[in-house]
Design a protein around this motif. Structure first.
Motif, PDB file in Angstrom:
ATOM      1  N   TRP A 159      -7.208   2.869  16.463  1.00 40.30           N
ATOM      2  CA  TRP A 159      -7.828   3.501  15.297  1.00 40.30           C
ATOM      3  C   TRP A 159      -9.350   3.392  15.404  1.00 40.30           C
ATOM      4  O   TRP A 159     -10.081   4.354  15.146  1.00 40.30           O
TER       5      TRP A 159
ATOM      6  N   HIS B 263      -2.516  -0.374   7.040  1.00 41.19           N
ATOM      7  CA  HIS B 263      -3.116  -0.377   5.709  1.00 41.19           C
ATOM      8  C   HIS B 263      -2.320  -1.332   4.829  1.00 41.19           C
ATOM      9  O   HIS B 263      -1.096  -1.319   4.845  1.00 41.19           O
TER      10      HIS B 263
ATOM     11  N   ASP C 103      -4.137   6.101   5.800  1.00 38.26           N
ATOM     12  CA  ASP C 103      -3.008   6.745   6.477  1.00 38.26           C
ATOM     13  C   ASP C 103      -2.500   5.922   7.659  1.00 38.26           C
ATOM     14  O   ASP C 103      -1.610   6.354   8.385  1.00 38.26           O
ATOM     15  N   GLN C 104      -3.070   4.723   7.833  1.00 44.59           N
ATOM     16  CA  GLN C 104      -2.656   3.901   8.968  1.00 44.59           C
ATOM     17  C   GLN C 104      -1.532   2.949   8.579  1.00 44.59           C
ATOM     18  O   GLN C 104      -1.418   2.556   7.419  1.00 44.59           O
ATOM     19  N   GLU C 105      -0.719   2.586   9.592  1.00 44.04           N
ATOM     20  CA  GLU C 105       0.399   1.680   9.322  1.00 44.04           C
ATOM     21  C   GLU C 105      -0.092   0.291   8.919  1.00 44.04           C
ATOM     22  O   GLU C 105       0.572  -0.412   8.177  1.00 44.04           O
TER      23      GLU C 105
END
Lengths: 175, 245
Positions: A113, A141, A137-139
């Motif tokens: 990322w 998060h 939108d990241q896992e």
């Protein structure tokens, strides 16, 4: 959040009895580890307390009146530790972080990322990483703070990041 | 007083018998010739038929089964060898060999959870799932394919139970007792030593011995939270048979 889809084993009564046959037990533990990690991922469970584990929905199925006994839970947790999906918080082994991705895997994902959003050679706070709008939108998060730290340490160990302490807040510089 | 038969009479009798024999074999030969001719004709028709309906034989499982039965009635086995008219014409030999390989692959891929026992329904479900809708197979096809594999000494066997069939691919032969117990298990899904003993008319020791073996090869699972302990078989557990691979 959608309902967790239990695997077939969860409704298979002998799944809650540790099998004696070594090959079968290996298959059974594979299934248990997959179940606990995917269940944790779905429900956002980041820590497991050993003394309270028998109350967790994952270890019992009331509809078939079966529950994994404490010694069985212990075996499953130890197996999760062996596979890097659980890390004890301290030596008493009473609590563990549930890592449905190992710390190394999280680290790789965070670094990707950082590369993708051109953050190499810049500094981010850990709060930004886990709760900032840019990672929504990241896992990773909303990832548990301790696990995030473990993940970044694996990056630090491979020379891809540098952790910094700002007193009340921590930051990281991607390299 | 009757005259005793003379030499002439005996000779006459013998000639008569020879004549009868001659005529008899003549008739037999005629019949055989006619039969052969008929069979030849039937074969020809069957070949014409096969050529004409080649595609249907390949694609329609019902059609394929009836064709197989027709062939068997005149002693033609289209699967007998990889060469020859039937295979070249239909490619059915390859068809069953390929199917056999797929069954073996499935057994290997799922053996970690079922110990090498697969219900025929599950095999059918999983193999047809991968196939195009116009190219489905029937359980008859699977049974034929598995039987063909036997020449390779693959150790795979189709076992019929009251209501359906299952395939086992466990190393080492299953004894009669193991097979009987599995057949029983298939119909009841789970059992206890006592329930199996009364259903099969065996002593409990005999059931325990057979169960021990099935536990050892990973076909059976033990549930200690049942009183008395019960034994379960993933292969016959509905949710396992329909679970994603």
């Amino acid at each position: 959040m959608t309902e967790f889809e239990w695997p077939w084993q969860y409704s298979f009564p002998p799944f809650f009895t540790l099998q004696v046959n070594a090959d079968v037990r290996k298959t059974q533990l594979d299934a248990w580890c997959a179940l606990v990690t995917s269940w944790g991922k779905q429900g956002g469970v980041t820590q497991i307390d050993v003394t309270e584990a028998s109350d967790l929905a994952v270890f019992k199925n009331a509809s078939i009146h079966r529950a994994l006994p404490p010694d069985g839970i212990q075996v499953v947790l130890e197996e999760l530790v062996r596979r890097g999906n659980l890390e004890w918080t301290d030596k008493t082994k009473r609590r563990g972080y549930l890592l449905w991705r190992s710390a190394g895997e999280w680290g790789t994902q965070i670094y990707k990322w950082a590369q993708g959003s051109s953050r190499i050679n810049t500094v981010c706070t850990l709060y930004e990483l886990a709760h900032g709008d840019e990672t929504a939108d990241q896992e990773f998060h909303n990832l548990d703070g301790d696990i995030l730290l473990k993940a970044l340490r694996t990056l630090e160990a491979s020379g891809k990041a540098e952790l910094m302490d700002f007193g009340d807040n921590q930051g990281v510089k991607f390299l | 007083m009757r005259r005793r038969a003379g030499v002439g009479a005996i000779q006459r009798q013998k000639i008569q018998q020879d004549k009868f024999k001659e005529k008899g074999s003549e008739i037999q030969e005629n019949q055989l010739e006619q039969m052969t001719l008929q069979m030849e004709k039937f074969r020809e028709h069957l070949e014409d038929f096969a050529a004409k309906h080649k595609n249907e034989i390949k694609k329609n499982p019902q059609f394929r089964k009836q064709f197989q039965e027709m062939c068997a009635s005149i002693g033609v086995d289209p699967l007998a060898s990889g060469k020859g008219f039937w295979c070249e014409m239909l490619g059915v030999g390859d068809f069953y060999y390929e199917l056999g390989v797929q069954v073996v692959e499935l057994c290997v891929a799922t053996s970690h959870r079922n110990g090498g026992v697969l219900s025929l329904d599950e095999v059918l479900l999983r193999l047809n799932h991968r196939r195009r809708p116009d190219n489905q197979i029937s359980s008859d096809d699977i049974v034929r394919a598995v039987k063909k594999l036997r020449v390779l000494g693959s150790g795979m066997e189709v076992v019929a139970t009251g209501s359906s069939q299952f395939i086992y691919s466990i190393p080492g032969e299953l004894s009669m007792d193991h097979t009987a117990l599995l057949q029983h298990a298939e119909s009841v899904v789970h059992l206890t030593v006592a329930s199996a003993a009364s259903a099969l008319g065996w002593s409990q020791e005999r059931v325990s011995r057979a169960l021990d073996h099935l536990l050892r090869v990973g076909v059976a699972w033990r549930d200690d939270q049942d009183r008395p302990p019960s034994f379960w078989f993933p292969a016959f557990f509905q949710q396992c048979a329909t679970a994603a691979e």
